[in-house]
Design a protein around this motif. Structure first.
Motif, short mmCIF file in Angstrom:
data_model
loop_
_atom_site.label_atom_id
_atom_site.label_comp_id
_atom_site.label_asym_id
_atom_site.label_seq_id
_atom_site.Cartn_x
_atom_site.Cartn_y
_atom_site.Cartn_z
N SER A 5 27.76 34.75 19.49
CA SER A 5 27.04 34.86 18.90
C SER A 5 28.14 35.99 17.01
N ARG B 206 31.77 36.23 18.19
CA ARG B 206 31.36 37.46 19.56
C ARG B 206 31.55 36.42 20.93
N HIS C 1 24.62 41.04 19.97
CA HIS C 1 25.46 39.71 20.54
C HIS C 1 24.17 39.62 22.19
N ARG D 40 22.59 35.63 20.93
CA ARG D 40 24.08 34.49 21.45
C ARG D 40 23.14 33.98 21.72
#
Length: 681
Positions: free
Chosen positions: A546, A626, A670, A674
């Motif tokens: 993400s 991330r 996230h 994602r």
């Protein structure tokens, strides 16, 4: 100055100097060996700092080859080859060898002659090209010699042939076949060598080692130097104390009181045993050292004095603290010298690790090398040795002044000032060879670990490094490794990593990109390649990613197979770093990756730097990405903070809870945003 080899019109007489006067080190007052001597000490040669002085013993050379090698060694030391010899050779070849390479070169010749003797030869003229081929094979197979040492042996034999064929009295050694056929077929398979192959010291070891080195230099130095001065005063005064009846009476009274109290008299370490601290007792009582020794020989407390193991404190008003606790109760007479050595070693570690100097460059530092600046940064002025050459292109063993000084940060300046007080003249670190300093570092590690244990700080004991002993040559590579990979970690004990990289880059900026810059490039590229490989593997296994730079990271990860295991030198490192679409940096302390684009970086708002400031990551930066593993780490950190918050003071507890909440929110974000590689196609 060396002679041109063609000027050596005759063989030296037995009483001629083995080292010509022009090559004798300035100020050398010892004997210079003669040509016919059974041994040649190389002490007279101008070696520079940190080089072991060795001796050539001719009895170790096979008798049949002895006089041939003696003459060729004299030529090696005192003459230079014709410039035409360098044609077609590697740029590092010189017409002469430096003094520190004389002994290894002769040792390689001696081993070759011993091998020839075993095959029935009695002269270098008997050697044939097939013999040289067989010897190269012998190095690789029988002796299992790695490529780099084998290459040095072949280079030594090449110089042996060049010296023989160029002088007026040749023996007749044949030309080595590798000069016409190329050396690769005569050498074992290659591997990375030099600084690039040196393993960095692991953070688990380097962390506590740096803590203790800084602590000794910053917190303990004044105590140690005061104790050393007191010991020197005790020694000076005791030596001058005469025999007097008053001294004898005071001595007997002092010893009587100590023994009556059930205490052991002051002692000092002597190997693995303790002996009576006679000089110390002389100072305390006013008796002469001879009077104290007489008590041991014939006094009424002889047996008690022979088994003395009591303390002999020279300084007890210590100012150094470890978390508000004195680091020692007192400094003993017997340990002042050892602590002085540990202090010098700690200063060496600080200077070495926080400047990136090579060991010989540190050993060549002299008093006054870091003057007080009128403004701006502190600078260290010193010599370089590895690349020091004269106008003829030959190596200068004494080194030459570095064109651009090193930049010194505050802990380094503190370390230099400390050592200047210990060694007021000459080299700051005594010009000690690296092997000696390696042993001192190992002893410092053992001492610091014992001290950590005695202070109930087992977490600060220095563990063994997984790659072996802590050689001083490893500090330079370790610094580059930590700057490239751990910007928020280890060097932050002394300074922020970002400032460290800025200072070092400034110190090397006006030089060509070599030396420390190459190491920084290499480590940065290796870190980026490792991050690419790890990300590519995670994504291939279905992991999500993400952040605003997620799609750029996925595209970069697809190139990972191109770089795995291929980056072994600075040129290959720069090829990766100069590709803006592939520069991804792992930032474990911030639990994210930086897919670096200078024009989008919030860590570098003023100038577009070649690398991110990972110690200054901004959560809203467009370069952040991330992975699932980062989100997992964030939740783990949040859980740790939530456990700490109830036991912390109220304001701190609130901050810990707020930090934990923010981490969980970012991890949840996230999960919701994602993507996986298939979604980007």
């Amino acid at each position: 100055m060396t002679l041109a080899i063609e000027e050596s019109a005759s063989r030296p007489a037995p009483n001629a100097h083995a080292v010509l006067p022009g090559l004798v080190e300035e100020g050398f007052a010892g004997p210079v060996p003669r040509y016919g001597d059974p041994s040649w000490s190389l002490e007279a040669l101008a070696h520079g700092p940190g080089v072991s002085r060795t001796t050539i013993h001719w009895k170790t050379v096979p008798a049949a080859f002895r006089e041939e090698l003696r003459h060729l060694t004299w030529l090696l030391i005192n003459t230079s080859l014709p410039a035409s010899f360098l044609i077609g050779k590697h740029p590092r070849w010189r017409t002469t060898v430096s003094p520190r390479h004389v002994y290894p070169t002769v040792a390689a010749w001696r081993a070759f002659c011993q091998w020839l003797e075993e095959r029935g030869s009695s002269s270098l003229r008997d050697c044939t090209p097939p013999d040289l081929r067989a010897y190269a094979l012998h190095l690789a197979t029988d002796r299992r010699m790695p490529r780099n040492p084998a290459q040095k042996v072949l280079a030594a034999l090449t110089r042996l042939w060049a010296l023989d064929s160029s002088n007026p009295f040749p023996v007749g050694l044949c030309e080595p076949p590798w000069l016409t056929e190329g050396a690769d077929d005569f050498l074992p398979a290659g591997s990375s060598t030099g600084e690039n192959s040196t393993e960095p010291i692991t953070p688990e070891t380097m962390g506590p080692l740096l803590i203790w080195a800084l602590r000794v230099v910053v917190d303990f130095a004044e105590d140690i130097l005061t104790a050393v001065q007191r010991k020197e005063e005790i020694l000076a005064q005791s030596k001058q104390t005469p025999n007097t009846p008053e001294g004898q009476a005071a001595l007997e009274d002092y010893l009587g009181r100590v023994i009556a109290a059930g205490e052991s008299p002051p002692s000092m370490a002597a190997g693995n045993k303790s002996g009576l601290a006679a000089t110390y007792i002389s100072f305390v009582t006013g008796a002469s050292i001879r009077q104290v020794h007489h008590q041991v020989i014939a006094g009424r407390w002889r047996e008690r004095l022979l088994s003395a193991d009591g303390p002999a404190p020279v300084f007890s008003e210590l100012s150094g603290m470890v978390d508000g606790r004195p680091w020692k109760k007192f400094i003993d007479y017997s340990e002042a010298g050892t602590l002085k050595t540990h202090l010098t070693t700690a200063a060496y570690i600080v200077v070495s690790y926080l400047t990136g100097m090579r060991p010989r460059e540190i050993q060549g530092l002299e008093r006054g090398c870091c003057p007080e600046p009128e403004s701006g940064r502190y600078l260290i002025y010193g010599r370089v040795y590895k690349t020091a050459v004269n106008e003829a292109g030959n190596h200068v063993p004494q080194g030459i002044m570095r064109d651009v000084p090193w930049v010194a940060i505050e802990p380094v300046v503190r370390a230099i000032r400390t050592v200047e007080r210990i060694n007021p003249d000459g080299y700051l670190f005594g010009g000690l060879p690296p092997d000696t300093m390696n042993l001192r570092v190992e002893k410092f590690i053992a001492w610091a670990s014992d001290l950590a244990k005695s202070l109930d700080r087992p977490h600060e004991m220095i563990p063994e490094d997984r790659y072996g002993s802590i050689g001083v040559s490893r500090f330079r590579r370790t610094l580059a490794w930590h700057i490239a990979r751990r910007p928020g970690g280890l060097v932050a004990l002394a300074v922020q990593y970002g400032h460290m990289r800025t200072a070092m880059s400034a110190g090397y900026a006006s030089r060509s990109r070599n030396g420390m810059h190459d190491l920084l490039d290499l480590e940065t590229a290796l870190a980026a390649a490792d991050t690419l490989a790890s990300l590519n593997e995670d994504l291939a296994n279905g992991a999500g990613i993400s952040g605003p730079a997620a799609r750029r990271a996925i595209n970069a990860a697809r190139h990972a197979p191109e770089f795995v295991g291929t980056i072994v030198n600075a040129r290959q490192a720069r090829a990766l770093l100069e590709n803006p679409s592939l520069t991804i940096y792992e930032n474990p302390s911030a639990m994210l990756m930086c897919v670096y684009k200078p024009d989008r970086a919030l860590c570098n708002r003023i100038t577009e730097r070649e690398a991110p400031r990972l110690d200054r990551c901004v959560p809203s930066c467009a370069n952040i990405a991330r992975t699932d593993s980062h989100a997992h780490l964030m939740r783990q950190e949040a859980e740790t903070l939530e456990k700490q918050a109830p036991n912390a003071p109220e304001p701190l507890g609130h901050r810990l809870e707020a930090r934990a909440k923010r981490l969980r929110q970012e991890a949840d974000q996230h999960d919701h945003s994602r993507i996986i590689p298939e979604e980007t196609k």
